[in-house]
Design a protein around this motif. Structure first.
Motif, PDB file in Angstrom:
ATOM      1  N   LEU A 181       2.132   1.874  -3.601  1.00  0.00           N
ATOM      2  CA  LEU A 181       0.942   2.528  -4.568  1.00  0.00           C
ATOM      3  C   LEU A 181       0.116   4.098  -3.912  1.00  0.00           C
ATOM      4  CD1 LEU A 181      -0.833  -0.912  -4.214  1.00  0.00           C
ATOM      5  CD2 LEU A 181       0.522  -0.009  -6.360  1.00  0.00           C
ATOM      6  N   GLY A 182       0.852   3.990  -2.461  1.00  0.00           N
ATOM      7  CA  GLY A 182       0.524   5.901  -2.285  1.00  0.00           C
ATOM      8  C   GLY A 182      -0.958   5.701  -1.823  1.00  0.00           C
ATOM      9  N   GLN A 183      -0.975   4.046  -0.636  1.00  0.00           N
ATOM     10  CA  GLN A 183      -2.357   3.976  -0.365  1.00  0.00           C
ATOM     11  C   GLN A 183      -2.029   4.135   1.069  1.00  0.00           C
ATOM     12  OE1 GLN A 183      -4.669   0.325  -2.061  1.00  0.00           O
ATOM     13  NE2 GLN A 183      -4.331   1.678  -4.302  1.00  0.00           N
ATOM     14  N   ALA A 184      -0.839   4.266   1.699  1.00  0.00           N
ATOM     15  CA  ALA A 184      -0.715   4.213   3.173  1.00  0.00           C
ATOM     16  C   ALA A 184       0.358   5.103   3.550  1.00  0.00           C
ATOM     17  CB  ALA A 184      -0.153   3.037   3.691  1.00  0.00           C
ATOM     18  N   GLU A 185       0.284   5.536   4.695  1.00  0.00           N
ATOM     19  CA  GLU A 185       1.093   6.590   4.489  1.00  0.00           C
ATOM     20  C   GLU A 185       2.177   5.696   5.197  1.00  0.00           C
ATOM     21  OE1 GLU A 185      -0.948   8.899   8.171  1.00  0.00           O
ATOM     22  OE2 GLU A 185      -1.883  10.008   6.961  1.00  0.00           O
ATOM     23  N   GLU A 218       0.918  -0.984  -0.141  1.00  0.00           N
ATOM     24  CA  GLU A 218      -0.157  -0.425   0.022  1.00  0.00           C
ATOM     25  C   GLU A 218       1.210   1.424   0.208  1.00  0.00           C
ATOM     26  OE1 GLU A 218      -2.354  -0.826   3.554  1.00  0.00           O
ATOM     27  OE2 GLU A 218      -3.224  -1.783   2.267  1.00  0.00           O
ATOM     28  N   GLU A 219       1.942   1.139   0.839  1.00  0.00           N
ATOM     29  CA  GLU A 219       3.003   2.052   1.073  1.00  0.00           C
ATOM     30  C   GLU A 219       3.394   2.987  -0.680  1.00  0.00           C
ATOM     31  OE1 GLU A 219       4.817   1.963   5.162  1.00  0.00           O
ATOM     32  OE2 GLU A 219       5.841   1.444   3.934  1.00  0.00           O
TER      33      GLU A 219
END
Length: 366
Positions: free
Chosen positions: A27-31, A24-25
Motif C-alpha cells: 500500500l506504500g505505507q512502509a519502507e 503496508e509495503e
C-alpha cells in the motif's frame, strides 16, 4: 504442552507481524529494503530458466507422447516410483495388424505378400521410435524434471526464507523509528543488528544457489545436444528403412507382368501420368507368348539408345555403388535406356556425372 502453545502463539505473532509489514509495503505505507541489483538479476534469470524449462518439458512430452492418457499414466508410475510397463508404439501396432491381415488374406497372394513386406518395415520403424523415446526420456526429459523437482525447490525454499528475513529486517527498522525511550531504542537497535546479520547471511546463501543456474544451463545444453542426436539417429533410420521399402516394392511391382491386374504382385509404383508417347516403330519390346508388355516396359522400349529425355527427380536418392547416380529431389536430369537393361532402371546424366537411376524416383517429362 504449555511450551508448544507458547511456541505456536509466538509463531502466529511473527506471521501476523510479517503480514502487516507486507501489506503496508504494497500500500506504500512502509519502507521496503531493496535487494542487491546483482541478486535481483540472478533471481530474474532463475525465474526465466524455470518458466522456459517447464514449457520445453511439457511440449517435448507432447511431441514424444501425443496421447494425454498415456502421459498421465507415465506421470502416475513416476510418482509411485514404479517401472512403466512396456507399451507398443502405434507404428509397431500398425505393422502387427498388417501381418495379421496378410495371414487372413493369404501370404502367397499379391496383396498378402505386400502386406507382409510393409508390415515388417512398420515394425522396424516402431522399434526406431521406441529407441528415440527411451533415449529422450533418459538423456533429456529426466534432467529437466530433476531440475524442477530438485534444484528449483531448494532455490524456492531459500528465496522464501530470504523474503521472511527481509520482512523481519524492515519490521526492526520500523520499530527503531517508533522508539522514543532510550531503553526501547537500545533494544530496537540490537534487534536490528541481529535481523541485518540474518538477512545478509540468507542473501549470501540464496546468491550462491542462484549462481548455480549457470551450471544448470551447461547441463541442459549437453542434454539438448543428446536429444538432437537421438532425433537425428531416429530420422536417419526411418529414411533408410523407407528407402529399402521403396526398393522392395519396386522389385515386387516389376518382377511379374500378367495380363490381368488382379494377378500382379503389387501395384505399379510409377503413375501412368508420368508415361507419355507410343512406342517407336521397330523399337524392341520385350514380351512373353502368354503376356502383354506392361506400360513401364513399353515406355522403356520407346527410349532408344541414342534418344534422351528430361526427367524430374521426385525424391532424394543416394547411390549404393559407383554405377549408380545420387539424386536430389526436384532437380532435372537427362535419362535414356539401353537394350537389355533392367526395366526398373535408366541411365541418368547430370553434367559430367553419369550412372544408373531408379525409375520410381523420376517423373519423365515430354
Amino acid at each position: 504442552m504449555d511450551f508448544n502453545v507458547k511456541k505456536l502463539a509466538c509463531g502466529a505473532g511473527v506471521f501476523f507481524t510479517r503480514a502487516v509489514q507486507f501489506t503496508e509495503e504494497k500500500l506504500g505505507q512502509a519502507e521496503k529494503t531493496e535487494l542487491d541489483p546483482h541478486l535481483e538479476n540472478l533471481i530474474t534469470r532463475a525465474d526465466c530458466t524455470k518458466n522456459w524449462t517447464e514449457k520445453i518439458l511439457r511440449q517435448t512430452e507432447v511431441l514424444l507422447q501425443p496421447n494425454p492418457s498415456a502421459r498421465i499414466e507415465e506421470f502416475i508410475y513416476d510418482k509411485l516410483d514404479k517401472k512403466l510397463p512396456s507399451r507398443t508404439t502405434n507404428t509397431e501396432l500398425l505393422g502387427q495388424y498388417m501381418l495379421e491381415a496378410a495371414n487372413e488374406f493369404g501370404p502367397g497372394t499379391p496383396y498378402g505378400s505386400t502386406l507382409i513386406t510393409v508390415g515388417e518395415y512398420q515394425k522396424r520403424l516402431g522399434g526406431a521410435e521406441r529407441d528415440l523415446l527411451q533415449a529422450s526420456a533418459v538423456g533429456f526429459l529426466t534432467p529437466l524434471r530433476n531440475f524442477l523437482e530438485g534444484d528449483w525447490r531448494t532455490i524456492s525454499k531459500e528465496r522464501r526464507l530470504l523474503e521472511n528475513r527481509r520482512l523481519d529486517l524492515d519490521i526492526c527498522k520500523a520499530r527503531l523509528k517508533k522508539a522514543k525511550l532510550a531503553e526501547a531504542k537500545a533494544a530496537a537497535e540490537h534487534e536490528l543488528r541481529v535481523a541485518q546479520t540474518e538477512f545478509d547471511r540468507q542473501a549470501e546463501v540464496t546468491r550462491l544457489l542462484l549462481e548455480g543456474i549457470g551450471s544448470t544451463h551447461l547441463n541442459h545444453l549437453r542434454c539438448l545436444q543428446d536429444f538432437a542426436e537421438a532425433q537425428a539417429t531416429y530420422y536417419a533410420e526411418c529414411h533408410h528403412y523407407m528407402q529399402d521399402l521403396q526398393r522392395e516394392l519396386s522389385k515386387c511391382s516389376n518382377s511379374v507382368s500378367t495380363p490381368h491386374p488382379s494377378a500382379a504382385v503389387c501395384p505399379d509404383p510409377v503413375s501412368s501420368a508420368f508415361l507419355s508417347g507410343p512406342p517407336s516403330p521397330g523399337a524392341p519390346v520385350s514380351s512373353l507368348s502368354s503376356q502383354r508388355p506392361s506400360p513401364l516396359a513399353m515406355e522403356q522400349a520407346a527410349l532408344p539408345v541414342t534418344g534422351t529425355r528430361k526427367a524430374k527427380v521426385l525424391y532424394d536418392y543416394e547411390g549404393h555403388d559407383g554405377s549408380e547416380l545420387s539424386l536430389l529431389a526436384d532437380e532435372l536430369i537427362t535419362v535414356h535406356t539401353v537394350p537389355g537393361m533392367d526395366p526398373d532402371w535408366l541411365i541418368g546424366e547430370r553434367g559430367n556425372q553419369k550412372g544408373k537411376v531408379p525409375v520410381t524416383y523420376l517423373e519423365l517429362l515430354s
